[in-house]
Design a protein around this motif. Structure first.
Motif, mmCIF file in Angstrom:
data_model
loop_
_atom_site.group_PDB
_atom_site.id
_atom_site.type_symbol
_atom_site.label_atom_id
_atom_site.label_comp_id
_atom_site.label_asym_id
_atom_site.label_seq_id
_atom_site.Cartn_x
_atom_site.Cartn_y
_atom_site.Cartn_z
ATOM 1 N N LYS A 94 77.726 -6.701 84.667
ATOM 2 C CA LYS A 94 78.292 -7.026 83.351
ATOM 3 C C LYS A 94 79.792 -7.278 83.495
ATOM 4 N N SER A 99 85.074 -9.831 73.341
ATOM 5 C CA SER A 99 85.123 -9.866 71.869
ATOM 6 C C SER A 99 86.494 -10.278 71.326
ATOM 7 N N ASP A 259 80.678 -13.676 74.065
ATOM 8 C CA ASP A 259 81.224 -12.315 73.990
ATOM 9 C C ASP A 259 80.842 -11.481 75.205
ATOM 10 N N THR A 260 79.578 -11.517 75.439
ATOM 11 C CA THR A 260 79.089 -10.698 76.541
ATOM 12 C C THR A 260 78.593 -11.626 77.635
HETATM 13 C C1 NAG Z 1 80.925 -7.219 72.113
HETATM 14 O O1 NAG Z 1 81.639 -7.486 70.962
HETATM 15 C C2 NAG Z 1 80.885 -8.029 69.908
HETATM 16 C C3 NAG Z 1 81.772 -8.324 68.662
HETATM 17 O O2 NAG Z 1 83.053 -7.942 68.832
HETATM 18 C C4 NAG Z 1 79.785 -7.015 69.513
HETATM 19 O O3 NAG Z 1 79.010 -7.578 68.461
HETATM 20 C C5 NAG Z 1 78.920 -6.764 70.762
HETATM 21 O O4 NAG Z 1 77.939 -5.787 70.462
HETATM 22 C C6 NAG Z 1 79.749 -6.257 71.882
HETATM 23 N N1 NAG Z 1 78.919 -6.162 73.026
HETATM 24 C C7 NAG Z 1 78.925 -5.110 73.812
HETATM 25 C C8 NAG Z 1 77.960 -5.131 74.947
HETATM 26 O O5 NAG Z 1 79.677 -4.161 73.660
#
Ligand code: NAG
Ligand code: NAG
Ligand code: NAG
Ligand code: NAG
Ligand code: NAG
Length: 652
Positions: A94, A99, A259-260
């Motif tokens: 990962k 974000s 984002d991911t």
């Molecule tokens: C990453 O950030 C987005 C929005 O900011 C969020 O919806 C998502 O769950 C986050 N993903 C992780 C794996 O933390």
């Protein structure tokens, strides 16, 4: 109830306190338990998440998300595929949640190795991949490299970016060849691709390299978000990162990166099998990925293959050694065989072709002149029993050393002459063979061996009967007569004695070795001519004149007759004195006890008249005065009763 209320209050209080943290936070680096972590995520001691930076000099289990065929081997290799057909494998890590909307620069490097099942025939290849999911749903093996499937290949909503190390030439996706590096965005049709090669600083040129060579190679992928530039560089392990990337493309990944994201590797196999490995991997956001410690990477996966290859090479080497050895032995054998069978054959011998035996045949007949084939050791050499290859004729081979320089031609000529002699009481000389320093005479084989054994060998269970002795004496007399008078020229035997009389299966006596001693005199100085014959059989006049005549043969024949009748050797040892058999019989004759001398083993079972006649013939023949001896024709007449014996004076 009260307890429940108070618990709720506590929880409310606590959540109230914690709620403040959701409103606003700033992490300049992280502490443990500040974030909810799952999967591989962790907060490093220095406050970096593992998403930002990592270095794997070899892998541990559970460090990566794996699927398909991918596995971490016990020694820390990432094995994406093994040699199983039509499979894929993925490994992912990962990266930091994007974000904040920013796309970061990144740099990564990894060492891979492709081991094809058969050299130079690759499977499909390997790709470095950036993906929004840690699996690649819908991805297919074979030419799809486990990256895309037929449904999503080329769909801009895939958000998949890959660097392919493609080892199959696939027209479907516009491949340039079967050994290239390409940049793939949302599809297998590369936006930029080039044959695998690396820049050599020294010559300032790119050099081709084979991805499936089985050698470990290092790949660097560098992306600058500021320049929007992606560089891909490759070099064999051990060659430092070349200054010139293999691929350099302007590319904006901001629309691609979600984002991911997960980064990792994908690989697939088709019908051609290749094992794909990643040995080490480092990654860094906003900076240069750490150099891999090449020395500490897990031992190269080629071990097994290499062992296979090594053992193959070893086997081949062994094969070659074996081949060389066999060849050497064969050559040695041929040389040895040649040496073994080498013979001397001169042009003049061609006229004696019918009498000439090949040494090879004689060698084979006597099983290489083996000791167990040795019949006896005679005056001129050793005699071996043999069986001629082919005809299976039994033969006796006399092996004599012979100086080939001395009158060989005459020598052989005489031998060939002797082979013309044919008489039932002569051992037939069949022919000869010649090699360096050696002469071989081939005779008919006499199954009962030489007479002396029957006369003296204590081991012979039965002694010769009177009639057998008589037959032998008659036979030898007849053979000697033939030599002296009946052949086209006079042949003097020169060495008549019991051991030169051989017995066939019917106990017929046959004279052997005729003429040999004469042959042996060839070329030697007549003045130094040594007395020929055997002590005890040598006529007295020979010591003065050394002139052999038929009469010296008759003398020896006389001794031979006495020997057969008396069963005693020509020179007897009595009270440590040498006593000549002839003298002893003379004395008995004078003392009128002639029949006392007959062999005790006859046990008196003989015709007295015949015995006296034979003894008297023996005395007559061995008369000290040559002129007093009869000729062989006369001897035959005496034996046949056609001529009466002259009076033998008792005072002679
Ligand atoms: C990453 O950030 C987005 C929005 O900011 C969020 O919806 C998502 O769950 C986050 N993903 C992780 C794996 O933390
Ligand atoms: C490849 O891996 C799979 C799963 O790990 C295993 O079942 C299979 O036997 C392996 N094949 C070979 C050829 O090693
Ligand atoms: C691309 O993928 C999306 C989502 O999977 C799908 O809705 C869309 O139809 C695909 N487009 C094409 C051209 O296949
Ligand atoms: C390198 O490989 C390419 C593509 O396979 C080929 O066209 C080129 O001739 C090769 N160059 C050398 C020096 O072998
Ligand atoms: C890519 O390579 C070029 C040429 O060597 C170099 O100038 C550039 O800085 C590199 N960019 C990255 C992101 O490594």
């Amino acid at each position: 109830m009260e307890l429940k209320l108070s618990l709720l209050l506590v929880i409310c209080l606590l959540t109230g306190i914690m709620a403040t943290k959701y409103d606003e936070f700033t992490y300049n680096g992280f502490k443990r338990s500040e974030l909810y972590l799952d999967g591989m995520a962790e907060i490093t001691p220095n406050g970096l998440t593992k998403f930002d930076e990592f270095t794997y000099n070899g892998f541990k289990r559970n460090e990566l998300y794996l699927d398909g065929m991918a596995e971490i081997t016990p020694n820390g290799l990432l094995k994406l595929t093994n040699t199983t057909r039509i499979q894929q494998g993925h490994a992912f890590h990962k990266v930091k949640n994007n974000s904040d909307g920013n796309v970061y620069s990144f740099s990564t490097c990894f060492v891979f190795k492709m081991l094809p099942e058969y050299p130079d025939v690759g499977g499909d290849g390997l790709a470095f991949v950036l993906s929004p999911t840690k699996g690649l749903p819908g991805a297919m093996p074979k030419q799809y490299l486990g990256l895309f499937g037929s449904t999503n290949n080329g769909n801009s909503s895939d958000h998949i970016f890959a660097i392919e190390l493609d080892t199959i030439f696939n027209m479907e996706f516009g491949d340039i060849d079967n050994n290239h590096v390409g940049i793939d965005v949302n599809g297998l049709r590369s936006i930029n691709a080039t044959p695998a090669s690396y820049f050599i600083e020294r010559i300032g040129k790119f050099k081709n390299l084979s991805l499936i060579s089985g050698k470990p190679m290092q790949v660097w992928v560098d992306y600058s978000n500021i320049e929007k530039k992606l560089n891909v560089t490759i070099s064999p392990v051990g060659v430092p990162k070349p200054s010139h990337p293999l691929l350099s493309s302007f590319i904006d990944l901001s629309s691609l990166i979600l984002d991911t994201m997960y980064i990792g590797f994908s690989s697939s196999t088709g019908s051609m099998l290749t094992s794909h490995y990643v040995l080490g991997w480092s990654f860094k956001m906003n900076g240069q990925a750490a150099a891999l410690n090449l020395a500490s990477l897990p031992s190269l996966p080629s071990e097994k293959h290499r062992r296979k290859l090594t053992s193959l090479i070893l086997w081949m080497a062994l094969g070659v050694v074996l081949l060389i050895t066999i060849t050497a032995f064969s050559i040695a054998y041929i040389i040895r065989t040649k040496a073994t069978y080498a013979e001397v054959l001169e042009e003049w011998e061609l006229e004696h072709r019918t009498q000439r035996f090949s040494y090879k045949d004689l060698f084979k007949a006597t099983k290489g002149f083996r000791e167990e084939n040795l019949l006896g050791v005679g005056g001129f050499g050793r005699v071996y029993k043999g069986k001629l290859p082919g005809s299976k004729t039994e033969i006796a081979v006399k092996r004599m050393s012979h100086d080939s320089k001395q009158g060989t031609r005459e020598f052989v000529g005489e031998i060939v002459g002797y082979s013309q002699l044919r008489h039932r009481n002569l051992v037939q000389l069949l022919g000869y063979s010649r090699r360096k320093g050696e002469l071989l005479l081939v005779y008919e084989f006499m199954s009962n061996g030489s007479l002396d054994k029957f006369l003296y060998d204590a081991n012979k269970p039965t002694s010769l009967s009177w009639s057998q002795r008589l037959k032998i004496i008659r036979g030898v007399a007849s053979g000697l007569l033939y030599l002296h008078e009946e052949w086209e020229q006079i042949v003097i035997h020169r060495d008549i004695k019991a051991s030169n009389v051989l017995l066939d299966s019917e106990m017929n006596g046959k004279l052997g070795d005729f003429g040999l001693s004469r042959l042996y005199d060839h070329g030697s100085d007549p003045r130094t001519t040594h007395v020929v014959g055997t002590i005890g059989y040598i006529a007295p006049e020979l010591t003065k004149t050394s002139r052999v005549t038929t009469r010296t043969d008759v003398f020896a024949f006389g001794v031979f007759i006495l020997e057969v009748v008396c069963g005693r050797r020509p020179i007897m040892r009595e009270a440590s004195l040498d006593l000549h058999l002839v003298d002893w019989v003379w004395r008995s004759w004078r003392n009128e006890v002639i029949l006392d001398v007959t062999d005790a083993r006859l046990e008196g079972d003989y015709d007295l008249g015949e015995a006296e006649l034979i003894l008297k013939i023996g005395l007559l023949c061995s008369h000290p005065v040559p002129a007093a001896r009869p000729t062989m024709r006369q001897v035959m007449q005496f034996l046949n009763g056609d001529l009466s014996l002259p009076e033998i004076p008792k005072d002679g």
